[in-house]
Design a protein around this motif. Structure first.
Motif, PDB file in Angstrom:
ATOM      1  N   ARG A 265      31.560  33.795  50.947  1.00 21.03           N
ATOM      2  CA  ARG A 265      32.571  34.778  50.314  1.00 21.03           C
ATOM      3  C   ARG A 265      33.289  35.446  51.145  1.00 21.03           C
ATOM      4  O   ARG A 265      34.321  36.282  50.558  1.00 21.03           O
ATOM      5  CB  ARG A 265      31.513  35.808  49.652  1.00 21.03           C
ATOM      6  CG  ARG A 265      30.644  36.565  50.605  1.00 21.03           C
ATOM      7  CD  ARG A 265      29.278  37.106  49.849  1.00 21.03           C
ATOM      8  NE  ARG A 265      29.917  38.308  49.125  1.00 21.03           N
ATOM      9  CZ  ARG A 265      29.369  38.684  48.005  1.00 21.03           C
ATOM     10  NH1 ARG A 265      28.251  37.897  47.600  1.00 21.03           N
ATOM     11  NH2 ARG A 265      29.720  39.868  47.281  1.00 21.03           N
ATOM     12  N   SER A 266      33.290  35.381  52.322  1.00 20.50           N
ATOM     13  CA  SER A 266      34.165  35.979  53.433  1.00 20.50           C
ATOM     14  C   SER A 266      35.588  35.636  52.920  1.00 20.50           C
ATOM     15  O   SER A 266      36.636  36.258  53.502  1.00 20.50           O
ATOM     16  CB  SER A 266      33.695  35.592  54.791  1.00 20.50           C
ATOM     17  OG  SER A 266      33.884  34.545  55.121  1.00 20.50           O
ATOM     18  N   GLN A 269      37.132  37.986  51.112  1.00 18.61           N
ATOM     19  CA  GLN A 269      37.338  39.190  51.925  1.00 18.61           C
ATOM     20  C   GLN A 269      38.549  39.390  52.636  1.00 18.61           C
ATOM     21  O   GLN A 269      39.016  40.253  52.945  1.00 18.61           O
ATOM     22  CB  GLN A 269      35.887  39.590  52.844  1.00 18.61           C
ATOM     23  CG  GLN A 269      34.768  39.799  51.759  1.00 18.61           C
ATOM     24  CD  GLN A 269      33.397  39.729  52.595  1.00 18.61           C
ATOM     25  OE1 GLN A 269      33.354  39.261  53.445  1.00 18.61           O
ATOM     26  NE2 GLN A 269      32.338  40.301  51.794  1.00 18.61           N
ATOM     27  N   GLN A 270      38.858  38.099  53.366  1.00 18.32           N
ATOM     28  CA  GLN A 270      40.033  37.901  54.170  1.00 18.32           C
ATOM     29  C   GLN A 270      41.267  37.724  53.156  1.00 18.32           C
ATOM     30  O   GLN A 270      42.234  38.255  53.788  1.00 18.32           O
ATOM     31  CB  GLN A 270      39.847  36.746  54.897  1.00 18.32           C
ATOM     32  CG  GLN A 270      38.748  36.757  55.939  1.00 18.32           C
ATOM     33  CD  GLN A 270      38.855  35.542  56.839  1.00 18.32           C
ATOM     34  OE1 GLN A 270      39.919  35.089  57.499  1.00 18.32           O
ATOM     35  NE2 GLN A 270      37.700  34.775  56.807  1.00 18.32           N
ATOM     36  N   ILE A 272      41.714  39.388  50.398  1.00 19.23           N
ATOM     37  CA  ILE A 272      42.004  40.749  49.633  1.00 19.23           C
ATOM     38  C   ILE A 272      43.008  41.688  50.394  1.00 19.23           C
ATOM     39  O   ILE A 272      43.797  42.141  49.710  1.00 19.23           O
ATOM     40  CB  ILE A 272      40.631  41.567  49.256  1.00 19.23           C
ATOM     41  CG1 ILE A 272      39.974  40.925  48.138  1.00 19.23           C
ATOM     42  CG2 ILE A 272      40.867  43.087  49.126  1.00 19.23           C
ATOM     43  CD1 ILE A 272      38.702  41.430  47.847  1.00 19.23           C
ATOM     44  N   ALA A 295      33.879  44.069  46.242  1.00 15.72           N
ATOM     45  CA  ALA A 295      34.793  44.764  47.273  1.00 15.72           C
ATOM     46  C   ALA A 295      35.608  45.755  47.007  1.00 15.72           C
ATOM     47  O   ALA A 295      36.643  46.315  47.583  1.00 15.72           O
ATOM     48  CB  ALA A 295      35.505  43.399  47.626  1.00 15.72           C
ATOM     49  N   TYR A 297      38.207  45.699  44.728  1.00 20.05           N
ATOM     50  CA  TYR A 297      39.405  45.349  44.499  1.00 20.05           C
ATOM     51  C   TYR A 297      39.900  45.809  43.099  1.00 20.05           C
ATOM     52  O   TYR A 297      39.197  45.686  41.988  1.00 20.05           O
ATOM     53  CB  TYR A 297      39.780  43.707  44.385  1.00 20.05           C
ATOM     54  CG  TYR A 297      41.093  43.024  44.413  1.00 20.05           C
ATOM     55  CD1 TYR A 297      41.859  43.114  45.566  1.00 20.05           C
ATOM     56  CD2 TYR A 297      41.567  42.785  43.206  1.00 20.05           C
ATOM     57  CE1 TYR A 297      43.040  43.003  45.423  1.00 20.05           C
ATOM     58  CE2 TYR A 297      42.858  42.350  42.989  1.00 20.05           C
ATOM     59  CZ  TYR A 297      43.682  42.255  44.217  1.00 20.05           C
ATOM     60  OH  TYR A 297      44.970  41.811  44.344  1.00 20.05           O
TER      61      TYR A 297
END
Length: 415
Positions: A265-266, A269-270, A272, A295, A297
């Motif tokens: 899932r990172s 995150q990277q 976004i 996160a 968003y």
């Protein structure tokens, strides 16, 4: 105008003029065009502004229509690049001497009169004209009404360069935008040798269905990037961000991200921070929707069926989780427009399978789909990206503006 008949007659007559130009002639004409683009940059922008004022800024076509000083300079440089390319005509493709003494040669020759129908993109006016001049073709340009002021001024520049060189200005002509006259172009058998539509899927479908002149399609782009389980996630985030954000209104921009269920899932995150900065609207399937929501968003919605197979031409994209390479391939096979498709992976076997299995004009591993472009491929410029399989596929550029002709030399032989 009530008819384009005179322009069709002019184009047929201009074939002889353009075919008589030597490579050095064509190079000088193109270099003069590049100079005129630079020296008339202010006036080009003035005419372009008249077109822009008639279009909603929120329209995805606005960015395609808009010219800037940098974009005009890029056009001038593109024309100069085309002038340095090798003449694609009169290339000997094969030669053989028959037992009876006949010499049979096959050579490349210009297509003839090339009709191009396009929307909102005045850069196409310059690209097509430069490619046609360098390849010894006449071009009939039918741009959209939303770019009429810009296109009219640009064609004036093109024709003035031709006149300065003492050749026929009708080598390049701009047709009226009256929709009632488009049928005359599509049915101009005997005057026009090929029609190339460049624009929306609706335009392409209309031309294909109604043309009596042969058609080469330059298709809409529904482009996917598949993030495979072994992908370098930082690299994947940069590739996806570039493919979506760098210029969302063009056909090689990313539309759908496919994420392997085993990708950490990172990755989201990277991704976004890139998407937040550009305010990209995301249409996500359930699990991915939840990750974006967690996160925080702000621009995420649940994906609907029609968010896939959709060419957004905007700062919007869909994202879907897939079970693996096979599901990704199945999704692409169903929804792709056969333009440009990408895999981000460190697994060489899966990269090879993807590259060989995907049916598209351009397939990528570990690089942005935004590179599908004639200039980026070293072709100088392009008329469009062909998604069909006959005559041309991928960037349709100088090398494909020719056909074949047989030359038979004898000394009295009879059959």
């Amino acid at each position: 105008m009530n008819s384009i008949q005179q322009q069709l007659l002019n184009s047929r007559a201009a074939k002889q003029a353009v075919s008589g130009l030597q490579l050095k002639d064509k190079q000088q004409i193109l270099k003069r065009i590049a100079t005129l683009l630079r020296t008339n940059s202010h006036d080009i922008l003035t005419q372009n502004q008249l077109d822009l004022e008639r279009m909603d800024v929120a329209d995805p076509k606005y960015d395609r229509l808009k010219l800037t000083v940098d974009r005009i300079e890029n056009l001038a440089q593109s024309v100069e690049d085309v002038s340095q390319l090798e003449d694609p005509t009169d290339k000997l493709l094969s030669a053989k001497q028959l037992d009876n003494g006949l010499l049979i040669e096959k050579r490349t020759v210009a297509l003839g009169v090339v009709g191009v129908i396009y929307e909102s993109r005045p850069n196409v006016t310059i690209d097509v004209a430069a490619l046609c001049i360098q390849s010894g073709n006449v071009c009939l340009l039918r741009g959209g009404s939303d770019a009429w002021y810009t296109n009219s001024y640009l064609v004036g520049i093109l024709q003035s360069a031709l006149v300065e060189y003492g050749t026929d200005p009708h080598i390049v002509q701009l047709l009226p935008t009256d929709r009632n006259l488009i049928g005359a172009l599509l049915e101009a058998v005997g005057y026009v040798d090929i029609i190339i539509p460049r624009g929306s899927q609706g335009l392409i479908d209309f031309v294909r269905q109604h043309a009596k002149v042969p058609v080469i399609e330059t298709g809409a782009g529904v482009c996917h990037t598949y993030i495979e389980a072994s992908a370098d996630l930082e690299k994947a985030a940069r590739i996806v961000a570039n493919a979506k954000i760098s210029r969302p209104s063009v056909c090689n921009a990313l539309d759908t991200i496919l994420v392997d269920e085993n990708v950490d899932r990172s990755f989201i995150q990277q991704l976004i921070p890139h998407f937040v900065a550009a305010e990209v609207e995301v249409f996500a399937t359930d699990k991915l929707y939840g990750i974006f929501q967690e996160a925080g968003y702000p621009y995420v919605q649940r994906a609907e069926e029609d968010d896939f197979g959709r060419e957004f031409l905007d700062l919007k994209c869909s994202i879907k989780e897939v079970s693996g390479l096979d599901e990704a391939l199945s999704h692409i096979a169903y929804y792709s427009s056969k333009h440009s498709e990408c895999i981000v992976s460190q697994d060489s076997a899966k990269i090879t399978k993807f590259m060989r299995s995907v049916d598209a004009a351009a397939v990528y591993s570990n690089a942005s789909t935004r590179f599908t472009d004639g200039g980026e491929f070293g072709l100088g410029a392009e008329i469009g990206i062909s998604t069909q399989k006959l005559h041309a596929r991928g960037p349709f550029a100088l090398e494909k503006l020719v056909t074949e002709k047989w030359f038979v030399t004898g000394d009295g032989q009879v059959r």
